[in-house]
Design an enzyme around this catalytic site. Structure first.
Site, PDB file in Angstrom:
ATOM      1  N   ASP A   1      -9.578  -4.917  -4.326  1.00 27.01           N
ATOM      2  CA  ASP A   1      -9.558  -4.085  -3.893  1.00 27.01           C
ATOM      3  C   ASP A   1      -9.991  -2.765  -3.599  1.00 27.01           C
ATOM      4  OD1 ASP A   1      -7.156  -2.134  -2.988  1.00 27.01           O
ATOM      5  OD2 ASP A   1      -5.490  -3.604  -2.843  1.00 27.01           O
TER       6      ASP A   1
ATOM      7  N   SER B   1       0.560  -1.533   0.084  1.00 29.07           N
ATOM      8  CA  SER B   1      -0.005  -0.039  -0.164  1.00 29.07           C
ATOM      9  C   SER B   1       0.466   1.222  -0.244  1.00 29.07           C
ATOM     10  CB  SER B   1      -0.698  -0.124   1.514  1.00 29.07           C
ATOM     11  OG  SER B   1      -1.554   1.076   0.970  1.00 29.07           O
TER      12      SER B   1
ATOM     13  N   HIS C   1      -7.801  -5.544   0.016  1.00 29.22           N
ATOM     14  CA  HIS C   1      -6.498  -4.857   0.010  1.00 29.22           C
ATOM     15  C   HIS C   1      -5.793  -5.193   2.066  1.00 29.22           C
ATOM     16  CE1 HIS C   1      -4.470  -1.299  -0.605  1.00 29.22           C
ATOM     17  NE2 HIS C   1      -3.516  -1.264   0.675  1.00 29.22           N
TER      18      HIS C   1
END
Length: 408
Positions: A347, A178, A376
């Site tokens: 995601d 991320s 995610h």
């Protein structure tokens, strides 16, 4: 009060309620303590109890931040495993280095890499609990929070890689999740930084955010939350504070987002996340970040760019010598850098369209893994992560590193 605030009734309501709340509670509510309040640090709390060797390190950035690094190795003597090069783990937004050790050793990437003989280094960016503040500023100073992922990429990652290189005399494998991928992709456009990197593995890679599907996050963007918090003079984002808890509740009110599953509302549906461990995760997460970092991410969503922080026309000229912030040009990342990427169909933050945009701009040697049912958080905390992800990642590292044994 800015025009954009007045044009949004919900934002005005939030701003007023926050103003009233902050008059009484703001100063003490927002200040958090850094790793000094976590006795023994990350090593003692999460790594050593499992029997792994762990040593705490500190490195200083060029702008004075003192970053915590942990060096982890397996406590099991295995003559069949040849020592592999160093690998640096870079956590996501509102997380710290603990994110890589949240589950058992056979499920957590930090432990898995150590068991495969890698020299594991755990990064903690500025402002997080396992880092150690600043050489001259306290976290009560607004200047302490005057940064975004741009500084993490150009200062934090550079300092971490330089420190690891000085200790190991080796190029470094980089793993990001991320925000850790935003930092990495931006930093890799800089020759002096990418020259210290052997290869990179990016989980839920992000450089563009204009197709984000998280309704909860989009609500915050449309509420101009960043502007409301700026008006109150807030610089630190501590999601455990009462003031930000109230904001989250308002973002869920009236059906604007289904918050019955808060994690899914933010990140998308996660197929393989062990929800029974949420209470344990919340003992360590979330970590604080800066409002400026949130503003920068919101700029990415609103503008569809992967660029430096936008200060506005006049200050951009003063800061960058041009009216618009310079872009991080992904085509500048050297073709010789091997990159492995994994992204998911569920995601809501790293949307498939945005990931494909990133892939088109990269000239590097790419290996790509797409998992249709992954959200995610699955890339970090899936109970199936080893067989779905990590085994492939380790094979990739072994294929591009010099002298790495595959006997493990």
């Amino acid at each position: 009060m800015s025009t954009s605030v007045l044009q949004h009734p919900l934002l005005l309501q939030v701003a007023v309620s926050l103003f009233v709340y902050s008059a009484v509670c703001l100063p003490g509510d927002l200040i958090i303590q850094h790793s000094q309040s976590y006795d023994g640090g990350l090593c003692l709390n999460l790594v050593e109890p499992w029997g792994y060797n762990c040593v705490e390190h500190t490195t200083e950035t060029n702008d004075g931040f003192l970053l915590g690094l942990q060096r982890v190795s397996s406590g099991i003597v295995n003559s069949g495993v040849e020592k592999a090069p160093p690998v640096l783990l870079l956590h996501g937004l509102f997380m710290g280095g603990d994110a890589w050790f949240m589950d058992s050793p056979n499920q957590s990437l930090g432990f898995i890499l150590a068991d495969h003989g890698f020299d594991v280094w755990v990064g903690n960016v500025r402002g997080t609990k396992w880092s150690h503040g600043h050489s001259s500023l306290s976290d009560g100073d607004k200047e302490f929070w005057d940064w975004s992922w741009q500084e993490m990429a150009l200062y934090d990652l550079e300092a971490m890689l330089s420190y690891i290189n000085s200790k190991t005399d080796s190029k470094v494998f980089v793993v990001g999740h991320s925000q850790g991928t935003i930092m990495s992709l931006a930093a890799f456009t800089q020759p002096d930084i990418v020259n210290m990197v052997e290869a990179a593995a990016l989980l839920s890679p992000i450089s563009y955010l204009d197709h984000i599907t998280s309704k909860f996050v989009l609500n915050l963007v449309n509420m101009h939350l960043d502007e409301a918090l700026s008006l109150l003079g807030i610089h630190q984002l501590n999601l455990k504070s009462n003031i930000l808890t109230n904001i989250i509740e308002k973002a869920c009110d009236g059906g604007r987002a289904d918050c019955s599953d808060m994690l899914a509302a933010i990140t998308g549906e996660n197929c393989c996340f062990n929800s029974s461990r949420v209470d344990f995760y919340l003992e360590y997460e979330p970590h604080p970040s800066s409002l400026k970092n949130l503003k920068h991410l919101f700029q990415m969503i609103r503008k569809g760019t992967f660029a430096k922080y936008d200060y506005g026309t006049l200050k951009n000229v003063l800061q960058y010598g041009q009216t618009k912030p310079p872009a991080f040009d992904l085509s500048l990342i050297t073709e010789s850098l091997p990159i492995w990427m994994a992204y998911g169909g569920n995601d809501a933050l790293g949307d498939v369209v945005d990931v494909q945009h990133t892939l088109k701009e990269l000239r590097s040697k790419l290996e790509v893994l797409f998992l249709e049912d992954y959200g995610h958080v699955d890339f970090l905390l899936s109970t199936r992560a080893y067989e779905d992800l990590y085994d492939s990642m380790i094979s990739f590292f072994r294929s591009c590193g010099n002298g790495i044994s595959s006997s493990s």
